[in-house]
Design a protein around this motif. Structure first.
Motif, PDB file in Angstrom:
ATOM      1  N   THR A  31      68.873 -60.682  88.271  1.00  0.00           N
ATOM      2  CA  THR A  31      68.718 -61.084  86.871  1.00  0.00           C
ATOM      3  C   THR A  31      67.249 -61.107  86.468  1.00  0.00           C
ATOM      4  OG1 THR A  31      70.720 -62.418  87.074  1.00  0.00           O
ATOM      5  CG2 THR A  31      69.315 -62.875  85.203  1.00  0.00           C
ATOM      6  N   ARG A  32      66.397 -61.654  87.326  1.00  0.00           N
ATOM      7  CA  ARG A  32      64.954 -61.667  87.036  1.00  0.00           C
ATOM      8  C   ARG A  32      64.389 -60.259  86.955  1.00  0.00           C
ATOM      9  NH1 ARG A  32      62.667 -66.471  90.878  1.00  0.00           N
ATOM     10  NH2 ARG A  32      63.439 -68.205  89.631  1.00  0.00           N
ATOM     11  N   ASN A  33      64.827 -59.402  87.866  1.00  0.00           N
ATOM     12  CA  ASN A  33      64.365 -58.022  87.877  1.00  0.00           C
ATOM     13  C   ASN A  33      64.779 -57.309  86.582  1.00  0.00           C
ATOM     14  OD1 ASN A  33      63.232 -55.667  88.738  1.00  0.00           O
ATOM     15  ND2 ASN A  33      64.830 -55.175  90.218  1.00  0.00           N
ATOM     16  N   GLU A  34      66.000 -57.494  86.170  1.00  0.00           N
ATOM     17  CA  GLU A  34      66.493 -56.883  84.925  1.00  0.00           C
ATOM     18  C   GLU A  34      65.742 -57.424  83.716  1.00  0.00           C
ATOM     19  OE1 GLU A  34      68.791 -54.410  83.985  1.00  0.00           O
ATOM     20  OE2 GLU A  34      68.390 -53.919  86.079  1.00  0.00           O
ATOM     21  N   ASP A  35      65.456 -58.730  83.740  1.00  0.00           N
ATOM     22  CA  ASP A  35      64.689 -59.340  82.661  1.00  0.00           C
ATOM     23  C   ASP A  35      63.300 -58.706  82.565  1.00  0.00           C
ATOM     24  OD1 ASP A  35      65.549 -61.141  80.814  1.00  0.00           O
ATOM     25  OD2 ASP A  35      64.532 -62.864  81.751  1.00  0.00           O
ATOM     26  N   GLY A  36      62.656 -58.552  83.700  1.00  0.00           N
ATOM     27  CA  GLY A  36      61.337 -57.919  83.736  1.00  0.00           C
ATOM     28  C   GLY A  36      61.384 -56.481  83.276  1.00  0.00           C
ATOM     29  N   ARG A  37      62.434 -55.760  83.659  1.00  0.00           N
ATOM     30  CA  ARG A  37      62.578 -54.368  83.238  1.00  0.00           C
ATOM     31  C   ARG A  37      62.755 -54.279  81.730  1.00  0.00           C
ATOM     32  NH1 ARG A  37      66.205 -50.413  82.372  1.00  0.00           N
ATOM     33  NH2 ARG A  37      68.075 -51.659  82.618  1.00  0.00           N
ATOM     34  N   ARG A  38      63.593 -55.149  81.182  1.00  0.00           N
ATOM     35  CA  ARG A  38      63.800 -55.156  79.725  1.00  0.00           C
ATOM     36  C   ARG A  38      62.502 -55.479  78.990  1.00  0.00           C
ATOM     37  NH1 ARG A  38      68.258 -58.659  80.526  1.00  0.00           N
ATOM     38  NH2 ARG A  38      70.021 -57.394  81.121  1.00  0.00           N
ATOM     39  N   ARG A  39      61.785 -56.466  79.505  1.00  0.00           N
ATOM     40  CA  ARG A  39      60.514 -56.851  78.889  1.00  0.00           C
ATOM     41  C   ARG A  39      59.522 -55.690  78.943  1.00  0.00           C
ATOM     42  NH1 ARG A  39      59.552 -61.432  81.741  1.00  0.00           N
ATOM     43  NH2 ARG A  39      61.164 -62.546  80.627  1.00  0.00           N
ATOM     44  N   PHE A  40      59.478 -54.994  80.078  1.00  0.00           N
ATOM     45  CA  PHE A  40      58.587 -53.846  80.211  1.00  0.00           C
ATOM     46  C   PHE A  40      58.960 -52.747  79.221  1.00  0.00           C
ATOM     47  CE2 PHE A  40      57.945 -49.598  82.058  1.00  0.00           C
ATOM     48  CZ  PHE A  40      56.563 -49.579  82.086  1.00  0.00           C
ATOM     49  N   LEU A  41      60.258 -52.466  79.103  1.00  0.00           N
ATOM     50  CA  LEU A  41      60.695 -51.416  78.171  1.00  0.00           C
ATOM     51  C   LEU A  41      60.399 -51.789  76.724  1.00  0.00           C
ATOM     52  CD1 LEU A  41      64.070 -50.323  79.810  1.00  0.00           C
ATOM     53  CD2 LEU A  41      61.914 -49.057  79.755  1.00  0.00           C
ATOM     54  N   LEU A  42      60.596 -53.058  76.380  1.00  0.00           N
ATOM     55  CA  LEU A  42      60.253 -53.500  75.025  1.00  0.00           C
ATOM     56  C   LEU A  42      58.764 -53.368  74.765  1.00  0.00           C
ATOM     57  CD1 LEU A  42      62.462 -56.675  74.504  1.00  0.00           C
ATOM     58  CD2 LEU A  42      62.533 -54.574  73.177  1.00  0.00           C
ATOM     59  N   HIS A  43      57.957 -53.767  75.744  1.00  0.00           N
ATOM     60  CA  HIS A  43      56.505 -53.661  75.609  1.00  0.00           C
ATOM     61  C   HIS A  43      56.082 -52.199  75.478  1.00  0.00           C
ATOM     62  CE1 HIS A  43      52.323 -54.731  76.061  1.00  0.00           C
ATOM     63  NE2 HIS A  43      52.208 -53.860  77.046  1.00  0.00           N
ATOM     64  N   LYS A  44      56.707 -51.347  76.267  1.00  0.00           N
ATOM     65  CA  LYS A  44      56.395 -49.919  76.218  1.00  0.00           C
ATOM     66  C   LYS A  44      56.751 -49.334  74.858  1.00  0.00           C
ATOM     67  CE  LYS A  44      57.559 -45.664  78.626  1.00  0.00           C
ATOM     68  NZ  LYS A  44      58.417 -45.076  79.641  1.00  0.00           N
ATOM     69  N   ASP A  45      57.917 -49.695  74.320  1.00  0.00           N
ATOM     70  CA  ASP A  45      58.320 -49.212  73.002  1.00  0.00           C
ATOM     71  C   ASP A  45      57.406 -49.749  71.909  1.00  0.00           C
ATOM     72  OD1 ASP A  45      60.383 -47.738  74.055  1.00  0.00           O
ATOM     73  OD2 ASP A  45      61.939 -49.225  73.589  1.00  0.00           O
TER      74      ASP A  45
END
Length: 173
Positions: A31-45
């Protein structure tokens, strides 16, 4: 319940508790890993959308610093009358107007960069005022005094421009 039955119950429960704890740990890690991935993708976008706007703000402030550089300001803004103080006020008004036009760019920059730009603006105005206190009586002599002062040392706007360029290169790192 006898001791044997309790021991047997414990023997059945222990693997279930261990399995549950390991499953909980891995689920939380996932769950933490997925949260970090989502945050990274949002930041990238968001970077794709905000980077051009930020670069435009830095471009505008670089243009502002070039326009208030004393050598270009004095050449671009010619005296309109015979009064030295009117010319001094005209130069300062040009700087202030240009600055007010670009005030909104500060939201796209770091505080340190914005403070350096403000300091460069204020230092430029101070140079104009100190040149205006000289014994000269004509606007043309004031222009000469200002240009002579800029020949002796680096202009505040060029130092600020170097900082802006450095900060822009840090956007790519």
């Amino acid at each position: 319940m006898s001791g044997d039955q309790i021991l047997q119950l414990f023997a059945y429960l222990l693997p279930a508790v261990v399995t549950g704890a390991v499953a909980f740990y891995f689920f939380r890690l996932h769950t933490r890993n997925e949260d970090g991935r989502r945050r990274f993708l949002l930041h990238k976008d968001s970077q794709k959308e905000t980077l051009p706007v930020r670069l435009q703000a830095y471009e505008r402030m670089a243009l502002f610093l070039e326009r208030i550089a004393l050598n270009s300001l004095v050449v671009r803004v010619a005296p309109t009358g015979k009064s030295k103080s009117d010319y001094e006020n005209l130069l300062i008004k040009q700087i202030e107007t240009e600055f007010e036009h670009n005030l909104s760019q500060q939201i796209y920059m770091s505080d340190s960069c914005w403070n350096i730009i403000k300091t460069a603006k204020n230092a430029t105005i101070q140079i104009i005022r100190s040149a205006g206190m000289s014994e000269t009586d004509s606007p043309d002599k004031l222009r000469e005094d200002i240009l002579n002062q800029t020949m002796e040392k680096e202009s505040p706007s060029s130092a600020a421009l170097a900082f802006v360029k450095k900060e822009v290169t840090e956007l790519w790192d």
